[in-house]
Design a protein around this motif. Structure first.
Motif, PDB file in Angstrom:
ATOM      1  N   ALA A 151       0.831  -1.205   0.122  1.00 48.89           N
ATOM      2  CA  ALA A 151       0.122  -0.031  -0.006  1.00 48.89           C
ATOM      3  C   ALA A 151       0.819   1.197  -0.064  1.00 48.89           C
ATOM      4  N   ASN A 152       2.284   1.282   0.222  1.00 51.31           N
ATOM      5  CA  ASN A 152       3.070   2.432   0.163  1.00 51.31           C
ATOM      6  C   ASN A 152       3.744   2.410  -0.917  1.00 51.31           C
ATOM      7  N   ALA A 153       4.588   3.509  -1.218  1.00 48.55           N
ATOM      8  CA  ALA A 153       5.210   3.744  -2.381  1.00 48.55           C
ATOM      9  C   ALA A 153       6.216   2.735  -2.701  1.00 48.55           C
ATOM     10  N   PRO A 154       6.288   2.224  -3.786  1.00 53.47           N
ATOM     11  CA  PRO A 154       7.445   1.028  -3.822  1.00 53.47           C
ATOM     12  C   PRO A 154       8.713   1.844  -3.828  1.00 53.47           C
ATOM     13  N   LEU A 155       8.888   2.759  -4.781  1.00 52.21           N
ATOM     14  CA  LEU A 155      10.193   3.395  -5.043  1.00 52.21           C
ATOM     15  C   LEU A 155      10.673   4.039  -3.843  1.00 52.21           C
ATOM     16  N   THR A 156       9.784   4.449  -2.642  1.00 56.94           N
ATOM     17  CA  THR A 156      10.266   4.998  -1.399  1.00 56.94           C
ATOM     18  C   THR A 156      10.779   3.793  -0.606  1.00 56.94           C
ATOM     19  N   ILE A 157       9.985   2.655  -0.659  1.00 53.90           N
ATOM     20  CA  ILE A 157      10.707   1.514   0.322  1.00 53.90           C
ATOM     21  C   ILE A 157      11.990   1.010  -0.171  1.00 53.90           C
ATOM     22  N   ARG A 158      11.967   0.887  -1.745  1.00 52.98           N
ATOM     23  CA  ARG A 158      13.269   0.526  -2.273  1.00 52.98           C
ATOM     24  C   ARG A 158      14.347   1.383  -1.857  1.00 52.98           C
ATOM     25  N   ARG A 159      14.170   2.754  -1.991  1.00 50.19           N
ATOM     26  CA  ARG A 159      15.256   3.518  -1.558  1.00 50.19           C
ATOM     27  C   ARG A 159      15.575   3.612  -0.186  1.00 50.19           C
ATOM     28  N   TYR A 160      14.635   3.275   0.845  1.00 47.21           N
ATOM     29  CA  TYR A 160      14.801   2.929   2.052  1.00 47.21           C
ATOM     30  C   TYR A 160      15.736   1.929   2.538  1.00 47.21           C
ATOM     31  N   LYS A 161      15.617   0.794   1.483  1.00 48.33           N
ATOM     32  CA  LYS A 161      16.438  -0.538   1.956  1.00 48.33           C
ATOM     33  C   LYS A 161      17.851  -0.220   1.264  1.00 48.33           C
ATOM     34  N   ALA A 162      17.714   0.720   0.310  1.00 44.00           N
ATOM     35  CA  ALA A 162      19.210   0.947  -0.599  1.00 44.00           C
ATOM     36  C   ALA A 162      20.016   2.004   0.337  1.00 44.00           C
ATOM     37  N   VAL A 163      19.260   2.830   1.288  1.00 46.34           N
ATOM     38  CA  VAL A 163      19.876   3.898   2.131  1.00 46.34           C
ATOM     39  C   VAL A 163      20.743   3.160   3.464  1.00 46.34           C
ATOM     40  N   ILE A 164      19.594   2.295   3.836  1.00 44.11           N
ATOM     41  CA  ILE A 164      20.133   1.395   5.082  1.00 44.11           C
ATOM     42  C   ILE A 164      21.205   0.653   4.905  1.00 44.11           C
ATOM     43  N   GLN A 165      21.241  -0.260   3.938  1.00 45.18           N
ATOM     44  CA  GLN A 165      22.254  -0.798   3.456  1.00 45.18           C
ATOM     45  C   GLN A 165      23.561  -0.252   3.116  1.00 45.18           C
ATOM     46  N   SER A 166      23.424   0.723   2.357  1.00 52.54           N
ATOM     47  CA  SER A 166      24.411   1.589   2.102  1.00 52.54           C
ATOM     48  C   SER A 166      25.236   2.408   3.216  1.00 52.54           C
ATOM     49  N   SER A 167      24.505   2.971   4.212  1.00 50.75           N
ATOM     50  CA  SER A 167      24.949   4.011   5.334  1.00 50.75           C
ATOM     51  C   SER A 167      24.941   3.636   6.434  1.00 50.75           C
ATOM     52  N   LEU A 168      24.982   2.251   6.523  1.00 51.61           N
ATOM     53  CA  LEU A 168      24.698   1.635   8.007  1.00 51.61           C
ATOM     54  C   LEU A 168      25.960   2.025   8.886  1.00 51.61           C
ATOM     55  N   HIS A 169      27.060   1.952   8.308  1.00 51.83           N
ATOM     56  CA  HIS A 169      28.264   2.013   8.951  1.00 51.83           C
ATOM     57  C   HIS A 169      29.143   3.324   8.712  1.00 51.83           C
ATOM     58  N   GLN A 170      28.446   4.126   7.934  1.00 49.08           N
ATOM     59  CA  GLN A 170      29.140   5.600   7.815  1.00 49.08           C
ATOM     60  C   GLN A 170      28.618   6.550   8.790  1.00 49.08           C
ATOM     61  N   ALA A 171      29.414   7.679   8.708  1.00 47.60           N
ATOM     62  CA  ALA A 171      28.943   8.879   9.624  1.00 47.60           C
ATOM     63  C   ALA A 171      27.886   9.458   8.975  1.00 47.60           C
ATOM     64  N   PRO A 172      27.060  10.095   9.740  1.00 49.97           N
ATOM     65  CA  PRO A 172      25.880  10.778   9.115  1.00 49.97           C
ATOM     66  C   PRO A 172      25.844  11.617   8.256  1.00 49.97           C
ATOM     67  N   ALA A 173      27.228  12.554   8.250  1.00 48.17           N
ATOM     68  CA  ALA A 173      27.229  13.584   7.296  1.00 48.17           C
ATOM     69  C   ALA A 173      27.591  12.929   5.804  1.00 48.17           C
ATOM     70  N   ALA A 174      28.443  11.900   5.841  1.00 53.87           N
ATOM     71  CA  ALA A 174      28.602  11.083   4.571  1.00 53.87           C
ATOM     72  C   ALA A 174      27.282  10.508   4.158  1.00 53.87           C
ATOM     73  N   ALA A 175      26.820   9.846   5.121  1.00 51.69           N
ATOM     74  CA  ALA A 175      25.614   9.147   4.715  1.00 51.69           C
ATOM     75  C   ALA A 175      24.485   9.869   3.928  1.00 51.69           C
ATOM     76  N   LEU A 176      24.321  10.931   4.590  1.00 46.66           N
ATOM     77  CA  LEU A 176      23.231  12.047   4.092  1.00 46.66           C
ATOM     78  C   LEU A 176      23.875  12.324   2.553  1.00 46.66           C
ATOM     79  N   ARG A 177      24.912  12.310   2.154  1.00 50.66           N
ATOM     80  CA  ARG A 177      25.314  12.972   0.897  1.00 50.66           C
ATOM     81  C   ARG A 177      25.218  11.766  -0.136  1.00 50.66           C
ATOM     82  N   LEU A 178      24.992  10.424   0.119  1.00 56.79           N
ATOM     83  CA  LEU A 178      24.992   9.567  -0.782  1.00 56.79           C
ATOM     84  C   LEU A 178      23.891   9.532  -1.834  1.00 56.79           C
ATOM     85  N   ASP A 179      24.263   9.541  -2.971  1.00 52.98           N
ATOM     86  CA  ASP A 179      23.200   9.386  -4.350  1.00 52.98           C
ATOM     87  C   ASP A 179      22.590   8.258  -4.351  1.00 52.98           C
ATOM     88  N   VAL A 180      21.636   7.533  -3.557  1.00 55.51           N
ATOM     89  CA  VAL A 180      21.109   6.562  -3.651  1.00 55.51           C
ATOM     90  C   VAL A 180      19.832   6.473  -4.550  1.00 55.51           C
TER      91      VAL A 180
END
Length: 259
Positions: free
Chosen positions: A202-231
């Motif tokens: 029922a939720n936006a599929p692209l948003t959910i896929r981006r959430y998954k990509a962001v979590i997996q890409s940024s989990l062990h990065q500093a927030p400043a670096a994670a926020l600038r990922l082009d996911v």
């Protein structure tokens, strides 16, 4: 059905059932190869927006690697089963990297490779009869995927304990440590898992896929670096974002297109 798996797609959900109840849904070579093939296909299939995996019967999600098959392999003089040096991709890694949200319904024992498969999924819903453990230390195995993933899911001391001791825990303890998201009576498991998957759809599929990509890409990065990922995918410039805003303004349910 192929290779000990039942696979189907209905209403944008990919359903995967490990179908070897007579062996407690043990992960034989055919099952593992089938998991790789299935999740690679689901990852690329635009008609699949979520995946639900479970085991056949009411005894086991999966009891793990088929040790009888492995014993026969050893007796025949086959090469040792080094986890990252096989000609085929590791099935747990393929499930982990699937871009679609993945839900495991643990209908019974999830041991060894069975628990590793569950940990490769994003969300785990367990029956109150489920038992979980990584008993590889009792068998001289390595739990390569489990030893990487478990400390990311539970407190470090708990991960050490479960890996070192090889002990089995029940669903309630697993929930207490965050290893499973929810525990329900066995008779309610299938309906609960289905209902949860429908919430995701029922939720936006692209948003959910981006959430998954962001979590997996940024989990062990500093927030400043994670926020600038082009996911990717980018929901901000999608047709679905326009539709979601319009649907809110028009007081109706959005019609997502994953575009």
């Amino acid at each position: 059905m192929t290779g000990g798996l039942r696979v189907e797609v209905r209403d944008r959900v990919g359903y995967v059932t490990i179908d070897r109840p007579e062996r407690r849904n043990a992960l034989g070579s055919d099952v593992m190869a089938g998991l790789v093939e299935t999740f690679v296909r689901f990852d690329a299939d635009d008609d699949v927006w979520a995946v639900l995996i479970t085991g056949a019967g009411d005894q086991a999600f999966s009891a793990g690697r088929d040790l009888k098959e492995l014993a026969g392999h050893d007796a025949a003089g086959g090469p040792p089963p080094s986890p990252m040096r096989q000609p085929l991709r590791n099935p747990f890694e393929v499930v982990l990297e699937c871009r679609k949200p993945t839900v495991a319904a643990l209908n019974g024992w999830a041991m060894g490779g069975g628990l590793e498969l569950a940990m490769a999924c994003d969300v785990r819903i367990a029956a109150d009869t489920a038992k979980l453990g990584l008993p590889e230390a009792l068998r001289g195995m390595g739990a390569n995927f489990g030893s990487v993933m478990l400390p990311r899911l539970v407190p470090l001391g708990v991960a050490y304990d479960l890996l070192y001791s090889g002990r089995t825990i029940d669903a309630e303890e697993a929930a207490r440590w965050g290893l499973v998201n929810r525990v329900v009576p066995l008779g309610e498991l299938a309906a609960t898992a289905e209902e949860y998957v429908r919430v995701l759809l029922a939720n936006a599929p692209l948003t959910i896929r981006r959430y998954k990509a962001v979590i997996q890409s940024s989990l062990h990065q500093a927030p400043a670096a994670a926020l600038r990922l082009d996911v990717r995918p980018d929901p901000y410039s999608s047709e679905d974002r326009v539709e979601g805003v319009r649907a809110f303004a028009e007081k109706r349910a959005p019609q997502w297109r994953a575009r």
